[in-house]
Design an enzyme around this catalytic site. Structure first.
Site, PDB file in Angstrom:
ATOM      1  N   TYR A   1       0.828  -1.210   0.000  1.00  0.00           N
ATOM      2  CA  TYR A   1       0.000   0.000   0.000  1.00  0.00           C
ATOM      3  C   TYR A   1       0.860   1.257   0.000  1.00  0.00           C
ATOM      4  CZ  TYR A   1      -4.065  -2.935   0.771  1.00  0.00           C
ATOM      5  OH  TYR A   1      -5.055  -3.859   0.614  1.00  0.00           O
TER       6      TYR A   1
ATOM      7  N   TYR B   1     -11.490  -7.865   7.083  1.00  0.00           N
ATOM      8  CA  TYR B   1     -10.359  -7.899   6.153  1.00  0.00           C
ATOM      9  C   TYR B   1     -10.033  -9.355   5.835  1.00  0.00           C
ATOM     10  CZ  TYR B   1      -5.886  -7.541   3.909  1.00  0.00           C
ATOM     11  OH  TYR B   1      -4.871  -7.673   2.993  1.00  0.00           O
TER      12      TYR B   1
ATOM     13  N   ASP C   1     -12.189 -17.099   9.003  1.00  0.00           N
ATOM     14  CA  ASP C   1     -10.859 -16.647   8.588  1.00  0.00           C
ATOM     15  C   ASP C   1     -10.032 -16.416   9.858  1.00  0.00           C
ATOM     16  OD1 ASP C   1      -8.600 -15.299   7.833  1.00  0.00           O
ATOM     17  OD2 ASP C   1      -9.618 -13.907   6.470  1.00  0.00           O
TER      18      ASP C   1
ATOM     19  N   LYS D   1      -0.387 -16.570   8.280  1.00  0.00           N
ATOM     20  CA  LYS D   1       0.398 -15.719   9.182  1.00  0.00           C
ATOM     21  C   LYS D   1       1.302 -16.484  10.154  1.00  0.00           C
ATOM     22  CE  LYS D   1      -1.495 -11.334   8.323  1.00  0.00           C
ATOM     23  NZ  LYS D   1      -2.832 -10.888   7.998  1.00  0.00           N
TER      24      LYS D   1
HETATM   25  C1  LIG Z   1      -3.442 -11.002   6.610  1.00  0.00           C
HETATM   26  C2  LIG Z   1      -4.799 -11.537   6.461  1.00  0.00           C
HETATM   27  C3  LIG Z   1      -5.237 -12.109   5.245  1.00  0.00           C
HETATM   28  C4  LIG Z   1      -4.372 -12.133   4.008  1.00  0.00           C
HETATM   29  O1  LIG Z   1      -3.214 -12.895   4.168  1.00  0.00           O
HETATM   30  P1  LIG Z   1      -1.943 -12.626   3.193  1.00  0.00           P
HETATM   31  O2  LIG Z   1      -0.947 -13.627   3.637  1.00  0.00           O
HETATM   32  O3  LIG Z   1      -1.533 -11.214   3.427  1.00  0.00           O
HETATM   33  O4  LIG Z   1      -2.425 -12.855   1.804  1.00  0.00           O
HETATM   34  C5  LIG Z   1      -6.505 -12.622   5.204  1.00  0.00           C
HETATM   35  N1  LIG Z   1      -7.319 -12.599   6.276  1.00  0.00           N
HETATM   36  C6  LIG Z   1      -6.937 -12.061   7.455  1.00  0.00           C
HETATM   37  C7  LIG Z   1      -7.880 -12.076   8.611  1.00  0.00           C
HETATM   38  C8  LIG Z   1      -5.680 -11.503   7.584  1.00  0.00           C
HETATM   39  O5  LIG Z   1      -5.316 -10.939   8.744  1.00  0.00           O
END
Ligand SMILES: *Cc1c(COP(=O)(O)O)cnc(C)c1O
Length: 429
Positions: free
Chosen positions: A21, A149, A250, A279
């Site tokens: 970004y 997100y 997620d 992550k």
């Molecule tokens: C960081 C994140 C993503 C995306 O993961 P990337 O490895 O950056 O593609 C998706 N969902 C959540 C909740 C996140 O924190």
């Protein structure tokens, strides 16, 4: 090879390199990190910074960890990578079994991929292909909640918060999804049933078009750092069952203990149909993600016309990443991680409280190893980033949110220094 003098790295960076970004016409200079150890990032000018970000939720065991280093080095000498089509290997099999055994019940099938966003794409594709297989291809849209997100690829972007995800800019290219309001009942507040009313209304009216609900359980990360009531999640699970819609959790940011439970779904004692991990999966060493699903989902997909799940990334199941992930998960599970996260939460509760008295601060909140100071006005990144670095800490706010999610190995003393330095910077705003 041109041997550039050390000092020109930041000049070359400005000339050639995109950062997340970031603008290339009006760039904010990046800091050159040459090494990292424990909770410290070492800059090329010799300064050391206490890392308050865990490199975006990832480096839970800190940097340069001997066990993770050994796992990577050991695997490199066997094989760094091999294709996953028609071939299998121990690091991936052990990892999938491990993830199935520690995740909420029923999530026993594991699809490995390279990044969080891709694992979200995979989850969405699983949900859609499930309904296609059952002859219900009209169920192809998603219901999510505002302030979410889920990543930067197109399907993931379509379920990010419309404002922070700038949906209006991508209006012509994004699939239109259904959005319910952000849960209003905060984590520790008493549940009010009206909080789920709008969500329920959308399901009532549109469940015939909805493949799945997708949300971040309990903690909405990059979309606003909100902590909401487990009861909301319990009601979402019930309504998904009632209206025959799949539930995708997620857990890319929340997974592996960050919130004080191993997975945030555990706060509500629910199991989603599909779950995304990323992550902290490799302790921040390598890029790796996983999409877990129930047998109901995998059976539905595989018994359909296609006969298989239509996805297969080139670097799927990368052995190097899997080997490090196995060691990272073992490191976490063999310690009293819960007591440690409780310790960090207690520290945050005590040390962040004084921030609430600042006139610039709207709210202070913490959950597990996440501490958030929400300001009234967005910060000026150009000035504040330098101020944090000059006081010896690495903190990367976005908008009005100045937040900390340090490596789990941070000591109380280091955490004290981190928060005190942050206090000094914020009180100068
Ligand atoms: C960081 C994140 C993503 C995306 O993961 P990337 O490895 O950056 O593609 C998706 N969902 C959540 C909740 C996140 O924190």
């Amino acid at each position: 090879m041109i041997n550039h003098p050390h000092s020109s790295i930041s000049e070359l960076d400005k000339q050639y390199v995109w950062h997340p970004y970031s603008s290339l016409t009006d760039p904010i200079p990046s800091y050159e990190v040459t090494s990292a150890d424990g909770v410290y990032l070492r800059l090329s000018d010799g300064r050391s910074l206490i890392d308050g970000m865990s490199s975006w939720w990832c480096a839970i065991h800190g940097y340069n960890h001997p066990a993770l280093n050994a796992a990577a080095k050991g695997q490199i000498d066997l094989m760094s990578h091999v294709m996953f089509g028609g071939i299998t290997h121990k690091p991936a099999v052990v990892l999938c079994e491990k993830l199935a055994s520690i995740s909420p019940p029923g999530l026993n099938k594991v699809f490995l991929s390279d990044s969080g966003s891709v694992s979200v794409e995979v989850a969405i594709k699983m949900a859609c292909q499930y309904w296609i297989s059952l002859g219900m291809s009209r169920k192809s849209r998603l219901l999510t909640i505002q302030s979410g997100y889920h990543g930067d690829t197109f399907a993931a972007m379509s379920v990010c918060d419309p404002l922070t995800g700038m949906h209006h800019i991508f209006k012509e290219v994004l699939t239109q999804q259904f959005f319910a309001p952000t849960p209003r009942t905060k984590f520790k507040e008493k549940w009010v049933e009206e909080d789920i009313t709008d969500f329920k209304k959308i399901l009532e009216a549109h469940s015939a078009e909805i493949a799945a609900v997708i949300l971040e359980p309990i903690v909405q990360g990059a979309g606003g750092m909100h902590f909401y009531s487990p009861q909301y999640l319990i009601r979402v699970r019930e309504l998904c069952d009632q209206y025959d819609v799949l539930l995708i959790a997620d857990e890319i940011a929340t997974g592996f203990g960050r919130t004080g439970e191993l997975f945030a779904c555990n706060w509500a004692n629910i199991a989603p149909d599909i779950m995304c991990l990323g992550k902290a999966l490799t302790g921040g060493y390598m890029t790796l993600a996983a999409t877990l699903c129930s047998e109901k989902v995998s059976d539905g997909i595989c018994k359909g016309e296609a006969g298989c799940f239509m996805h297969g990334p080139t670097f799927m199941g990368n052995p190097l990443a899997c080997a490090v992930a196995n060691t990272s998960i073992d490191l976490l599970m063999k310690q009293d991680w819960k007591a440690n996260i409780d310790r960090i939460q207690d520290q945050f509760q005590m040390r962040l409280e004084p921030f609430a008295a600042m006139s610039t601060v709207a709210e202070v909140r913490c959950l597990g190893a996440i501490g958030v100071v929400e300001l009234h006005k967005p910060v000026d990144m150009r000035t504040i980033q330098k101020q944090f670095v000059d006081t010896g800490i690495w903190v990367r706010p976005f908008g009005k949110l100045v937040y900390l999610m340090p490596p789990f190995i941070i000591t109380n003393e280091q955490l004290g220094t981190l928060v005190d330095s942050m206090y000094r910077v914020l009180s100068n705003l």
